[in-house]
Design an enzyme around this catalytic site. Structure first.
Site, PDB file in Angstrom:
ATOM      1  N   ALA A   1     -55.606  -4.436 -17.174  1.00  0.00           N
ATOM      2  CA  ALA A   1     -56.588  -4.708 -18.242  1.00  0.00           C
ATOM      3  C   ALA A   1     -57.075  -3.397 -18.835  1.00  0.00           C
ATOM      4  O   ALA A   1     -58.207  -3.273 -19.279  1.00  0.00           O
ATOM      5  CB  ALA A   1     -57.763  -5.517 -17.691  1.00  0.00           C
ATOM      6  N   GLY A   2     -56.199  -2.398 -18.825  1.00  0.00           N
ATOM      7  CA  GLY A   2     -56.543  -1.102 -19.433  1.00  0.00           C
ATOM      8  C   GLY A   2     -56.310  -1.153 -20.936  1.00  0.00           C
ATOM      9  O   GLY A   2     -56.331  -2.229 -21.546  1.00  0.00           O
TER      10      GLY A   2
ATOM     11  N   VAL B   1     -53.567  -0.540 -22.866  1.00  0.00           N
ATOM     12  CA  VAL B   1     -52.377  -1.247 -23.355  1.00  0.00           C
ATOM     13  C   VAL B   1     -52.488  -2.740 -23.040  1.00  0.00           C
ATOM     14  O   VAL B   1     -52.261  -3.593 -23.910  1.00  0.00           O
ATOM     15  CB  VAL B   1     -51.084  -0.665 -22.728  1.00  0.00           C
ATOM     16  N   GLY B   2     -52.847  -3.058 -21.802  1.00  0.00           N
ATOM     17  CA  GLY B   2     -52.895  -4.459 -21.382  1.00  0.00           C
ATOM     18  C   GLY B   2     -53.906  -5.269 -22.173  1.00  0.00           C
ATOM     19  O   GLY B   2     -53.594  -6.346 -22.700  1.00  0.00           O
TER      20      GLY B   2
ATOM     21  N   ASP C   1     -56.295  -7.471 -13.140  1.00  0.00           N
ATOM     22  CA  ASP C   1     -56.394  -6.037 -12.828  1.00  0.00           C
ATOM     23  C   ASP C   1     -56.945  -5.926 -11.409  1.00  0.00           C
ATOM     24  O   ASP C   1     -57.525  -6.878 -10.877  1.00  0.00           O
ATOM     25  CB  ASP C   1     -57.349  -5.355 -13.820  1.00  0.00           C
TER      26      ASP C   1
ATOM     27  N   ARG D   1     -43.848  11.944 -18.293  1.00  0.00           N
ATOM     28  CA  ARG D   1     -43.733  10.558 -17.812  1.00  0.00           C
ATOM     29  C   ARG D   1     -43.216  10.554 -16.371  1.00  0.00           C
ATOM     30  O   ARG D   1     -43.546   9.686 -15.589  1.00  0.00           O
ATOM     31  CB  ARG D   1     -42.756   9.780 -18.695  1.00  0.00           C
TER      32      ARG D   1
ATOM     33  N   ASN E   1     -46.763   5.116  -9.977  1.00  0.00           N
ATOM     34  CA  ASN E   1     -46.514   3.863 -10.683  1.00  0.00           C
ATOM     35  C   ASN E   1     -45.440   3.016 -10.006  1.00  0.00           C
ATOM     36  O   ASN E   1     -45.462   1.786 -10.107  1.00  0.00           O
ATOM     37  CB  ASN E   1     -46.192   4.142 -12.152  1.00  0.00           C
TER      38      ASN E   1
ATOM     39  N   ASN F   1     -45.006   3.248 -17.317  1.00  0.00           N
ATOM     40  CA  ASN F   1     -44.110   4.408 -17.367  1.00  0.00           C
ATOM     41  C   ASN F   1     -43.952   5.075 -16.009  1.00  0.00           C
ATOM     42  O   ASN F   1     -44.843   4.937 -15.181  1.00  0.00           O
ATOM     43  CB  ASN F   1     -44.664   5.431 -18.372  1.00  0.00           C
TER      44      ASN F   1
ATOM     45  N   HIS G   1     -36.666   5.805 -22.444  1.00  0.00           N
ATOM     46  CA  HIS G   1     -37.925   6.055 -23.140  1.00  0.00           C
ATOM     47  C   HIS G   1     -38.474   7.388 -22.662  1.00  0.00           C
ATOM     48  O   HIS G   1     -39.441   7.466 -21.946  1.00  0.00           O
ATOM     49  CB  HIS G   1     -38.894   4.911 -22.799  1.00  0.00           C
TER      50      HIS G   1
HETATM   51  N1  APR Z   1     -52.666  -4.101 -10.155  1.00  0.00           N
HETATM   52  C1  APR Z   1     -53.236  -4.401 -11.329  1.00  0.00           C
HETATM   53  N2  APR Z   1     -53.732  -3.480 -12.168  1.00  0.00           N
HETATM   54  C2  APR Z   1     -53.644  -2.202 -11.800  1.00  0.00           C
HETATM   55  C3  APR Z   1     -53.041  -1.804 -10.593  1.00  0.00           C
HETATM   56  C4  APR Z   1     -52.531  -2.827  -9.751  1.00  0.00           C
HETATM   57  N3  APR Z   1     -51.946  -2.541  -8.587  1.00  0.00           N
HETATM   58  N4  APR Z   1     -53.108  -0.456 -10.522  1.00  0.00           N
HETATM   59  C5  APR Z   1     -53.700  -0.017 -11.638  1.00  0.00           C
HETATM   60  N5  APR Z   1     -54.019  -1.064 -12.412  1.00  0.00           N
HETATM   61  C6  APR Z   1     -54.721  -1.079 -13.686  1.00  0.00           C
HETATM   62  C7  APR Z   1     -55.849  -0.069 -13.764  1.00  0.00           C
HETATM   63  O1  APR Z   1     -56.981  -0.520 -13.048  1.00  0.00           O
HETATM   64  C8  APR Z   1     -56.063   0.010 -15.263  1.00  0.00           C
HETATM   65  O2  APR Z   1     -57.051  -0.915 -15.700  1.00  0.00           O
HETATM   66  O3  APR Z   1     -53.856  -0.718 -14.753  1.00  0.00           O
HETATM   67  C9  APR Z   1     -54.701  -0.366 -15.836  1.00  0.00           C
HETATM   68  C10 APR Z   1     -54.050   0.745 -16.617  1.00  0.00           C
HETATM   69  O4  APR Z   1     -54.817   0.952 -17.748  1.00  0.00           O
HETATM   70  P1  APR Z   1     -55.016   2.385 -18.426  1.00  0.00           P
HETATM   71  O5  APR Z   1     -55.328   3.383 -17.391  1.00  0.00           O
HETATM   72  O6  APR Z   1     -55.931   2.192 -19.583  1.00  0.00           O
HETATM   73  O7  APR Z   1     -53.555   2.748 -18.941  1.00  0.00           O
HETATM   74  P2  APR Z   1     -52.828   2.230 -20.279  1.00  0.00           P
HETATM   75  O8  APR Z   1     -53.094   3.193 -21.367  1.00  0.00           O
HETATM   76  O9  APR Z   1     -53.146   0.806 -20.474  1.00  0.00           O
HETATM   77  O10 APR Z   1     -51.309   2.399 -19.863  1.00  0.00           O
HETATM   78  C11 APR Z   1     -50.729   1.560 -18.880  1.00  0.00           C
HETATM   79  O11 APR Z   1     -48.560   1.583 -19.852  1.00  0.00           O
HETATM   80  O12 APR Z   1     -47.745   2.764 -21.663  1.00  0.00           O
HETATM   81  C12 APR Z   1     -47.849   2.717 -20.280  1.00  0.00           C
HETATM   82  O13 APR Z   1     -47.808   5.043 -19.624  1.00  0.00           O
HETATM   83  C13 APR Z   1     -48.595   3.905 -19.722  1.00  0.00           C
HETATM   84  O14 APR Z   1     -47.982   3.486 -17.442  1.00  0.00           O
HETATM   85  C14 APR Z   1     -49.018   3.378 -18.391  1.00  0.00           C
HETATM   86  C15 APR Z   1     -49.269   1.898 -18.677  1.00  0.00           C
END
Ligand code: APR
Length: 309
Positions: free
Chosen positions: A11-12, A14-15, A34, A89, A96, A121, A176
């Site tokens: 729920a970051g 991108v999500g 999340d 990346r 990741n 990524n 990518h």
């Molecule tokens: N289960 C669920 N959610 C998780 C987990 C997990 N095990 N680990 C991390 N997260 C959540 C984090 O809590 C965070 O809310 O993933 C989310 C990632 O969000 P951001 O840090 O805002 O990253 P974002 O910019 O959304 O990018 C996410 O997409 O484009 C790619 O490189 C980027 O790998 C990255 C991914």
């Protein structure tokens, strides 16, 4: 008959943005999950409260519990840590990998028939992780990268020529990463190949900017990476699948001999429909283009070997 169900893991930036786009488009009920407590619930409620204004009747659940994701049609995996300035990346690889592995195990348990779109990524290695861990057929596991990379290239071409983005098609193959393979020969403006419209110098500049497109955004943001264009690319893939559009889009697909690559995820044109990847489209490449694709594949292979998937 019910609506389709899409789960977005992470729920970051991108999500949540992808989830919002899917809900706004009234494509499906959405579950956003999340590990952080409160974030998916808060953002989810916020998105839901916008739906009367976007006139969208969908259910939107934010949760920390995979039970809510049960029987999703499509699962978009964006969980992970985002790239920080100066971080490649590839630096993200190990962290990741553990995240995507754990997420995939949960997704498979609760949505065994789903189609997986991996976004985390380093993309090609993460989608290979999800494929191996899920044991899903290759048609149902794909990565989002090419739609984003070609959208970036389309943007730069349209800016350069002062034409509608609607007229511009761009073709990007490969992983990518910095070794991605933009193909000007197959990129067109109103059907006219790019080399007929621009000098080699201008094309080279656009290709270079496309390759570094993600890094350019990271450089500005400092604390995070791109998410508006990535989430738009996710929407296009989810839309093609749920509406069974049979759309040809560049996606990371598992290759078994196509383009001379075996046992590896790579960005190639595919036909996307309700079964997922319904066809891998092979185009003829010059020796230079083929060599560039092999170089890109070698870079992905190295990552995949490091994590043993
Ligand atoms: N289960 C669920 N959610 C998780 C987990 C997990 N095990 N680990 C991390 N997260 C959540 C984090 O809590 C965070 O809310 O993933 C989310 C990632 O969000 P951001 O840090 O805002 O990253 P974002 O910019 O959304 O990018 C996410 O997409 O484009 C790619 O490189 C980027 O790998 C990255 C991914």
């Amino acid at each position: 008959m019910g609506r389709f169900k899409v789960t977005v893991v992470g729920a970051g930036n991108v999500g949540a943005t992808a989830a919002q786009r899917i809900a706004d488009a009234e494509l499906a009920d959405v579950v956003m999950i999340d590990i952080l407590e409160g974030i998916p619930q808060g953002k989810g409620l916020d998105i839901l409260e916008g739906c009367p204004i976007s006139r969208s009747d969908v259910r939107f659940i934010g949760t920390n519990d995979y039970k809510e994701t049960k029987d999703s049609d499509v699962v978009v995996i964006t969980a992970g840590i985002a790239r920080k300035p100066g971080m490649s990346r590839d630096d993200l690889l190990k962290t990741n990998y553990d995240i995507v592995k754990g997420v995939t195990e949960q997704v498979v348990k609760h949505s065994p028939k789903s189609i997986l779109i991996v976004v985390s990524n380093p993309l090609d290695a993460m989608v290979q992780t999800a494929f191996k861990v899920s044991r899903f057929p290759k048609e149902r596991v794909m990565g989002m990268a090419g739609v984003l990379d070609s959208a970036r290239m389309r943007t730069f071409i349209a800016m350069e020529l002062g034409v509608s983005v609607d007229n511009v098609h761009a073709f990007v193959l490969g992983g990518h990463g910095d070794d991605m393979v933009p193909l000007p020969r197959y990129s067109t403006v109103a059907g006219i190949p790019l080399p007929d419209l621009m000098s080699k110098e201008v094309i080279d500049r656009i290709v270079e900017r496309t390759r570094k497109g993600g890094g350019e955004i990271v450089g500005y943001l400092k604390t995070g990476s791109a998410y508006y264009a990535p989430s738009a690319a996710i929407l296009e893939m989810v839309d093609a699948i749920l509406k069974d559009k049979k759309k040809i889009l560049p996606c990371a697909a598992y290759l078994e001999g196509e383009y001379g690559i075996n046992g590896l995820y790579m960005g190639v044109p595919v036909k996307l429909g309700s079964s997922g990847i319904e066809q891998i489209v092979e185009i003829s490449l010059t020796n230079d283009e083929r060599a560039a694709l092999q170089k890109s594949a070698a870079a992905v292979q190295e990552l995949v070997e490091k994590i043993g998937v």
